[in-house]
Every structure is written in C-alpha cells, then in structure tokens.
Design an enzyme around this catalytic site. Structure first.
Site, PDB file in Angstrom:
ATOM      1  CB  SER A 327      -5.497   2.804  -8.637  1.00  0.00           C
ATOM      2  OG  SER A 327      -5.504   2.081  -7.427  1.00  0.00           O
ATOM      3  CG  HIS A 370       2.370   4.818   0.196  1.00  0.00           C
ATOM      4  ND1 HIS A 370       1.102   4.270   0.262  1.00  0.00           N
ATOM      5  CD2 HIS A 370       3.031   4.158  -0.778  1.00  0.00           C
ATOM      6  CE1 HIS A 370       0.992   3.337  -0.669  1.00  0.00           C
ATOM      7  NE2 HIS A 370       2.164   3.233  -1.316  1.00  0.00           N
ATOM      8  CB  CYS A 383      -0.707   6.612  -1.449  1.00  0.00           C
ATOM      9  SG  CYS A 383      -1.278   6.737   0.255  1.00  0.00           S
TER      10      CYS A 383
END
Lengths: 648, 382
Positions: A327, A370, A383
């Site tokens: 991420s 989400h 997300c």
C-alpha cells in the site's frame, strides 16, 4: 770448468733474442689487457653502470595509510589502529627453539602460528623478520620489551590495521577490509604493485570496497641499497606516498545506533533520509554482524552461523532487499491518476469489498468494503478497490512512469554493495522479459504495489522524500571527501502539479492523524513535528479462494517466512518536511502494527536529535514508551568514541 | 761467463750490498703492495682489519726476507736449486696427506706460524732448478732429445702433483713458466711447434668427437668444459662470479666511483673480493685510470726484470730473473683476463695485491733472488 767463450757469447745472444721476443709478446698481451679495460670501462661503462644499479638498488613500496571514515559529526567509524606484532629474526636469535620457548613463558603463543613461523623461517634468508604472533596486546608487548635482553632476535613491531569502533552498527554501510586475495587480484586489471604487499588490506564490501580508490591513497616508494643476499644496507631516498582520503559520511552515528537498536533482532531495515539534501541520516539493516570479525579473519564456525541464519544478517536489506511495496505504493497510483486528469480528488469509487476485473475478483483487504471512498479516504483507510479502479482507467504505463519519477525501479548510485534497482513494470518490460502480454489483472496488482512491483527500503524513503518536497531528492551517503563537500542530493523540481502533491500529503497526514487512519496509533502529538505516512502490508503468498472462504488465516498463525511484510513510509514535520523514513519489517505482519511504531520512534529520535520527550507520544502509550526507552538505554552498549576532528 | 770467472773482489760485500740493490724495483714493489693495502682497506669497509693490517705485516716480513735473500750471493742459490726443488716436491706430496682443505681444494700445509702453499713455492724452485740445469748444460746439448726430456720431467712431475689438489690454475702456470724458461734457454723452436700442434690437435679431437661414436669424454665432462669456457651459460652458478666481476669493473668508468665508494664489492656482489677479484674493486673505485696505472706498475716490474736479466753475463742469473718475470707476468695476466671475462675462472691471485700470505712471501723471495742476481752480477775490470 771453462767453456769456449764463443759458445758463451752465442748462448747469451740467443737468450737476449728470445728474452726480447718473449718481452714483446708480454707487452702485446699487456696492451691487449689495457684495450679490453678501456673498452669495458669507457665504451661500455654506461651499460655496466646500469647493471650495477640494478644489482644494488631495490625499490621497496611504502604502503599508504588508509583514509579514515567519519560520521557527519566527526565520530570515527573506520579507523586505523596500531597493531602489535612479535617478530623474530633467525640470525639474531641464534637458538630459535630456546628463544621461542622462553617467549612462550611470557606470552601465550598460538602453536599453529609458531609452526607456520618456523616453516617460513626455514624458507627465507636468516636476516628476514618472521611474524611469530599477531594482534598482541600492549601488555604482552611491554613484557617482551622488558625482557628484550633475554630474548635475542625477538622484537615487538607496530603496524596498522582497520578497526570499526561502531562495530555492527555500520557493518552494512561501511563493509569491511581484508587482505588482498588471489581472487581480488584476478578481478583487477593490471593491479597496483602495492596490492601485492603481503597482508595489505583492501575494502571487500560496502563503502570500503566502493570507495577503495579514494581510501587507499597512493603507495610511496623507497630506494634501498641491498647486498647480494638481499639484505637492506641503507636507504638511498624515498618518495612519500599519498595517504588515503578521509571520508565523511552523511550518516549520524548516534541516530544509526538508535535505529539499529530499535530494529533489534527483527529481520528489518530502516532508512532515514534528509528531505532537503538527500543525506542518508541512518541506513540500517538488521540483524547485523561485527565487521571487525572479518578484518581479523572470521572463523569458519562464525561465518557459517552468519550465512545459515534465516534472517540473513550479511545482507544489506536497505539497498539489496526488494519487496513488494504494497500500500505504500498507492500514492504513486493516485498521483498518476490525478496527473492524467482522469480522476479528481473528490471523485469517489464504491468499494464493496472486491472489484471484478475480467471475471476475476480482486479483493480489498476489508472484506465488507469501505463504501464510497474519495482520494483522501482511500489512502487514509487504505482501500484497495479505489486503486484497482483508478489504475484500470490510467493504465500501467503512466503508473510505471510516475514510479520512476519518484525513484522506484531506478538504481540509486550509492557506494554500497549490490544496490538493487527494484522494479516498476510496464507493458514493454513484461513482453521483453516474460514474452507475455500485460494483463489488466497485472495492472490491478501493481496499483496496490503487489505483483511484479518491487522496491527497496532505500527507494521507498527516496519516494517519500520526493513526495514530501516535490523535488527529485537523491540519496547521498558520502558527505565530503578530505573535507571537500560532495554535491548535494537536493534535486530539481519534479514536473507534477503541486496541488496534486498537496492533496496526497494531506491524505498521508490523515493516515497518521485521523482517528480512522491506519497509522493513527503511531501519531506524533508534538504540533511542530506532525507526521504524515502510509502503511503497507505486502503479501508474499497468494490467498486462494478456498482460504478466503474459510476465513483468512491470521499472520501470527503462519510460519515466519510466509507472513506478510510490514512496511511504513513517512515524513515529518508535515508542513515543513525535514526527514523521510521508511521501515520494512520482513514477515512482520501488518504495516500499521509492526512497522509504523518503529518508523515513528525513529522519526522522533531524528527530529529531536536524541531521546524525544514523552509528551510527543499519545497519552495512553507514554507508559509503554517510557519503559521501552529505559530498556534501550540499558541495552545500548557503552562505546569508546574517538573524535576524529583533530585530524586534518 | 760463469760466476767462477769474474773477480769476486769486485762484487760488493757486507752491508754495502744494500746500496747495490735494484732500488727502482724495490720502490715499484712497495707501490704495488701499497695499492693492495689501499684496496684491502676499502673492501673491508674502511677498516684495517681483517685484511689490510695482516697484509701489511706480511709485506714487512716479505721485505725483510727479500733483503735477506738479496744479501746472499746468487751462486749460493744456484747451488741450493736442487735441494729447494726437492723440498718443494716433498711439501707438495705432504699436502696430499696433511694438507688443509681450503676453497674446496687441498692446497695448504700448516707450518706453525703460517700456512704455506707448496705450489706457490714450487713456481720459484722450478724456475731455480731449470735455470741451474741450463746453466750447467753445455749450450750445444740444449736441443738434444734426452736433454730436453729431463726438464720436461722436472716440470711435469710437480704439475701432476698440483693438478691432483686440484689446482688447475697453478698447474697451467707451472707448465707455461717452465716452457717459457726452456724457450729462453734456447731449446729448438721445433719442439715448441710440435707441442703446440699436438695440443691443438688434441683439443680439436676432443671437440670434434663430441656427439659422434668415438666421443672421447663423457657428456657431463663436456658440459663442465662448456661452463668453464663460457660462464655466461650458467649465470647463477659458475657464471655468477664473472658476471658480477664484469659489472663492477665496467661500472667504474674513466675515473671510477672514488675511493671507498665502490658499491658492488662492498655489497658483497663480488665473490672473493679481497683475494682473486680484488682488481675489480680497484677498477670500480678508481676506474680506467686506476686499473691502467696498476697495469703500468706491473709492466715496469717486468721491464726492470728483463733489463736486469739482459745486463748480467751470468746465465743462471739471467734465466732465474726472466723465469721469475714470466711467473709474475702470468700471475697478473691470467688474473686480469679472468676478471675481465677473457679467461675462465681459475684461482690465480693478483700478485702483491690480493690478500694472501704465502703467495706474497714467495714472490718476495723470488724478487730477493732477482736482487741478489743484480747485486752479485759479474763485474769486469778492476
């Protein structure tokens, strides 16, 4: 006994004749000798004089003193210290056996070393010194000196050797030196003669190896007169060599020490980069090893222990290790989308927990999804679906290009061993290397820093520094050479819209300062030093559909080498970035739990230039942090620090 | 004219004889010995020990011995020739049994206060014997085969003994000097031509036979001859000495490196720097000028000997003087040829210069004979 006078006269005349003849022959011979003498001494004099010089004069090299290495504050990192040896000269010793046995009563001698010395003595001429014991303590040397009259032929001698006072902290940065090996020689084209001096030390790894040329200096030479057996009679003249250059690294030894201690025994790495100059303030890989062992000559058992350790202590993970950035890569995907104008910062994507891409489901880490997320929320809550979605719109090539702009997939030139270039894949790369077409699924994986995407902790730190400053900051490890400042890594402004960058920074700020941010637990309370970061958790395995159905296995339940890597990148202070930090904990689990706290602690240490006040931490953590600080202080080894500032 | 014929009264007697010595020759000898002291002082690194000082003492002794020999009338020495020769032979044989091995060869005999090298003594006594022989032999018999054979045996017997030591250099010197004396005495030149022809023939045969079925020597012997003749084929073995010697000599240049500045000898590149190879030190330190000067001194000594020999009417005196001059000539000629790389390395010292007691002492005895011949030369009239 009278003889006829005529006969006497006759023989006398004959004698005179023959005597004159013989005298003439002698004169001719003497003339010949004189001619020969003239020919040799006058006509050929130059040639013979040259031969005589060659006979008489030997050139001996004077090994240069190796340059020393300091940290940015002048603390010494790589040092030359006197090395005491005990040597023996056979012809002075007389009864070698007796002298050695007398010596062994004073000083502990290694029988193996003594045996080797005996063998060497048998081979070499009697006047050549042979080393009996090396790395002898000062105590032993003084014992030998005091008893010198009883030990004929034994002399204590002093040489220089390399020592790393910071020990393991700089093992991966500095590397180490060792004696030149045959392999080393075979690698160098036309090796300098100085390399052939027995036991001459050269850099083997790290800065010691990569800056060998500057550190080594130039060998001097002395011309000595030798006799027919090679004994040195006197020195004729000498040309001093040039001492190796002293290097000053950008690293702060105290911070480095803290970082190393903070990483502890994890298989982890951390990089602290100065956002303004690109100076690497700390660059640590754990676990580490003691480079001094290698200088002395490491034992087989110790070496095997290092190579067989699954945490790979010999590897410099900060530059050699490449990991899926996970991420932490999302900023790049988002920036590529924003720059392409395809997605606006306020555009939302609906996350229902997965995205169907060409009939394959790409899951978000949050099973329930989400809901509607915009840029800020997507980054804050990390997300995945948002990034699948925008990446498919932007395409891999623009993402890959953006990654390169921010220092991923490109090799940063640092004087360290095996600096990896990582990988920011694009279509072209896949068809070139794998001979396959790029699939949309590959783009989806790449968008969240998985799949083919690979980055080293150094590259992640560089990326963060560039995001924080908008300039293409490049890392700098060597601050100055012999006092000459090296070019700064501040870099040019990157041609991306500053507004887009500001949006991203804001999103990163919310990651660690918003109650719902993934790194909220690792925030900094101090207003002047607000932290902005991004967590990352990168998978090292595929999660199968069956597994997903049965419920994803928790990391703690997996064997170590199958757990996720934990990553965290951050910069601070938010409004005036000073440092960027990247932390990768191999198989550490979730980035927010395993990496973010470490990065935060390191950042605070760097910002405060020492142990930070507890007030900088969230109130509920203070007790725990205090205990941690206490423990680390206790465990930090006391070291002799030599200030190298007094050296020119 | 024999010594019996001239008036004994006209020859000087007692201490007055000292004034009748050949003083020019004496001064030359002292000069040459002085060069030797200088060089020995230099090769010892500027020290009188270990060579220069003993050498000076020996020379002083040698001078005394020379005076003593000079004072004794030459006819006494003529009568002693046979005895001296026999003593030398006995000594040569005794080295076989009691000799001390030096330099890999048995050459020395210890006679208490010094070590004597009988082969050195032999050079002089052989000359004395041959001179006496030809003085005794009527001139018309000189070239008769039997009377030629007798001196040949006189020469070859000691030569054989010396060769057994083994000392090739001295045996060649003995033969050459003996042959030279026979030539001076007037032996017909055909004998010499025959010997030379036979020698050349033998050498040719030995070399021609190499590699054929009738090879005269073993292969290893040929190889030895090869290195003997061409030392450069074995630069670290036999050739080492000669190569280093040439380097030292050649590097001297015109005027040399200066006294005590020679590098090659001081640094031990030179073998036997104080004995057989001392000339290279001289040549290195004083250059061509120094080397040529020494050669000049030697030539003058030879010249004075020849003049003395020709001036006397006494046959024994002439022959002894010329024989000694031949020996002296051979000494320095062979030694210099050797160090200049013109001749193979055979152990021949540089006369009066090389360190060594018995060679110098024997030479001084020999020059004593020359002086005696000069002092007691027949004087006509009065």
């Amino acid at each position: 006994m009278k003889r006829p006078p005529r006969d006497v006269e006759g023989t006398h005349r004959k004698l005179s004749r023959r005597a004159l003849l013989l005298g003439g022959m002698q004169a001719a011979f003497i003339g010949g000798l004189a001619m020969r003498m003239r020919y040799m001494q006058v006509d050929q004099a130059d040639q013979f004089r040259l031969l005589a010089e060659e006979n008489r004069v030997n050139i001996r090299l004077i090994p240069p003193t190796r340059g020393e290495v300091f940290d940015r504050n002048g603390a010494i990192l790589g040092q030359n210290i006197p090395l005491y040896r005990i040597i023996i000269v056979r012809e002075d010793a007389g009864d070698v056996d007796k002298v050695i046995s007398d010596l062994s009563k004073l000083v502990a001698l290694d029988p193996e070393e003594v045996e080797r010395a005996r063998a060497e003595m048998r081979r070499s001429p009697p006047f050549l010194p042979v080393t009996l014991a090396e790395r002898v303590t000062w105590d032993d040397i003084s014992k030998v000196a005091v008893n010198a009259p009883a030990l004929p032929g034994i002399t204590p001698e002093v040489g220089l050797t390399r020592v790393y006072p910071q020990g393991p902290d700089f093992a991966h940065v500095l590397g180490y030196v060792g004696p030149v090996s045959d392999y080393d020689l075979s690698q160098i084209e036309d090796p300098e003669p100085v390399l052939r001096i027995p036991r001459f030390q050269i850099g083997k790894v790290g800065v010691e190896a990569k800056r060998e040329r500057q550190l080594r200096g130039k060998a001097g030479a002395k011309r000595v007169e030798v006799n027919a057996t090679g004994r040195v009679m006197r020195e004729l003249d000498r040309r001093e060599g040039q001492q190796g250059a002293d290097l000053q690294l950008s690293v702060d030894a105290e911070l480095q020490e803290y970082v190393q201690a903070r990483l502890g025994d994890e298989s982890a790495s951390a990089v602290v980069i100065d956002c303004e100059t690109g100076d690497l303030r700390a660059i640590s890989s754990a676990p580490t090893f003691d480079p001094n062992l290698f200088v002395r000559g490491i034992s087989v058992a110790d070496y095997r222990a290092l190579t067989e350790d699954k945490y790979r202590p010999l590897a410099n993970k900060t530059v050699q290790g490449t990991y899926p950035p996970g991420s932490t890569f999302k900023m790049i995907t988002a920036l590529a989308a924003l720059e392409a104008g395809i997605v606006g910062p306020d555009d939302t994507v609906y996350c229902r927990g997965y995205l169907e891409v060409s009939s394959r489901r790409f899951h978000c880490w949050k099973r329930g999804g989400h809901g509607h997320v915009d840029l800020l929320n997507s980054l804050k809550r990390s997300c995945d679906v948002y990034y699948y979605d925008v990446a498919l719109k932007v395409g891999i090539d623009r993402i890959s290009e953006m990654a390169r702009k921010f220092g991923l997939g490109v090799r940063h030139d640092l004087p360290m061993s095996a600096v990896a270039s990582g990988l920011a894949p694009n279509r072209d790369w896949k068809s070139r290397v794998h001979g396959q077409d790029w699939l949309v699924g590959d783009t989806a994986n790449a968008s969240i820093g998985q799949g083919y995407m690979l980055a080293s902790p150094l590259q992640l730190a560089v990326m963060t520094a560039r995001l924080a400053t908008g300039r293409s900051v490049s890392p700098r490890l060597v601050k100055s050479i012999n006092g000459v400042e090296q070019t700064s890594g501040a870099g040019e402004t990157i041609d991306v819209n500053e507004n887009n960058l500001r949006k991203l920074r804001r999103a990163m700020f919310s990651v660690s300062n918003d109650r719902r941010g993934t790194a909220y637990g690792s925030r900094i309370i101090e207003d002047a030093f607000r932290l902005a970061g991004k967590t990352g958790t990168s998978q090292v395995r595929n999660i199968t559909a069956a597994e997903r159905a049965a419920g994803v296995i928790r990391n703690a339940d997996l064997p170590w080498e199958r757990r996720d890597h934990a990553l965290f990148v951050c910069f601070a202070p938010y409004d005036n970035p000073k440092y960027a930090v990247s932390v990768v904990v191999e198989h550490g689990g979730g980035g927010s739990k395993a990496a973010a706290p470490v990065a935060r602690d390191i950042m605070l240490q760097a910002l405060f230039g020492g142990t930070p006040p507890l007030e900088a931490y969230p109130r509920k953590d203070r007790g725990r942090i205090e205990a941690q600080q206490e423990r680390m202080k206790r465990e930090r080894r006391p070291r002799a620090r030599t200030d190298g500032k007094d050296r020119a | 004219m024999s010594y019996l014929e001239y008036t004994v009264k006209s020859t000087p007697t007692g201490l007055r004889k000292v004034f009748y010595m050949n003083w020019a020759l004496t001064v030359l000898l002292i000069s040459v010995a002085g060069v030797g002291f200088l060089m020995l002082y230099s090769v010892a690194g500027g020290s009188f020990s270990p060579w220069a000082e003993p050498q000076m003492k020996r020379f002083a002794l040698g001078l005394a011995v020379m005076m003593f020999v000079a004072m004794v009338p030459i006819w006494f020495w003529r009568n002693m020739a046979v005895v001296a020769y026999l003593i030398s032979i006995i000594l040569l044989i005794s080295v076989e049994f009691f000799g001390i091995v030096g330099m890999g060869a048995q050459r020395w005999i210890d006679i208490g206060f010094m070590r004597l090298q009988p082969s050195e003594l032999m050079k002089i006594t052989l000359v004395m014997l041959l001179a006496a022989y030809y003085d005794w032999l009527p001139g018309n018999k000189t070239s008769r085969p039997f009377w030629v054979l007798v001196p040949v045996v006189m020469i070859l017997f000691p030569t054989f003994l010396v060769l057994r030591q083994p000392d090739l250099g001295t045996s060649i010197l003995l033969m050459t000097a003996g042959g030279g004396l026979m030539f001076l005495a007037g032996v017909h030149w055909a004998y010499f031509a025959a010997v030379i022809a036979a020698g050349v023939g033998l050498v040719t045969a030995v070399f021609q036979s190499r590699g054929t079925d009738w090879q005269l020597l073993q292969n290893y012997q040929y190889r030895r001859i090869d290195t003997f003749l061409d030392p450069s084929s074995d630069p670290l073995g036999a050739g080492y000495h000669i190569t280093q010697s040439k380097i030292a000599l050649g590097s001297g240049g015109w005027t040399g490196r200066g006294f005590m500045q020679g590098t090659q000898s001081r640094l031990n590149f030179l073998p036997e720097k104080h004995t057989d190879f001392i000339f290279t030190t001289l040549a290195e330190e004083f250059g061509f000028v120094g080397g040529f000067s020494l050669l000049g001194l030697y030539s003058l000594i030879i010249l004075f000997c020849i003049v003395t020999a020709l001036a006397t009417k006494d046959r024994f005196s002439s022959l002894v003087t010329l024989g000694i001059s031949i020996n002296f000539f051979l000494f320095f000629a062979v030694n210099m040829s050797m160090v200049m790389g013109l001749a193979p390395v055979v152990g021949v010292p540089l006369p009066m210069v090389s360190y060594g007691g018995s060679a110098m002492l024997v030479l001084m005895v020999a020059f004593g004979l020359v002086q005696s011949a000069h002092i007691h030369r027949p004087r006509l009239g009065s």
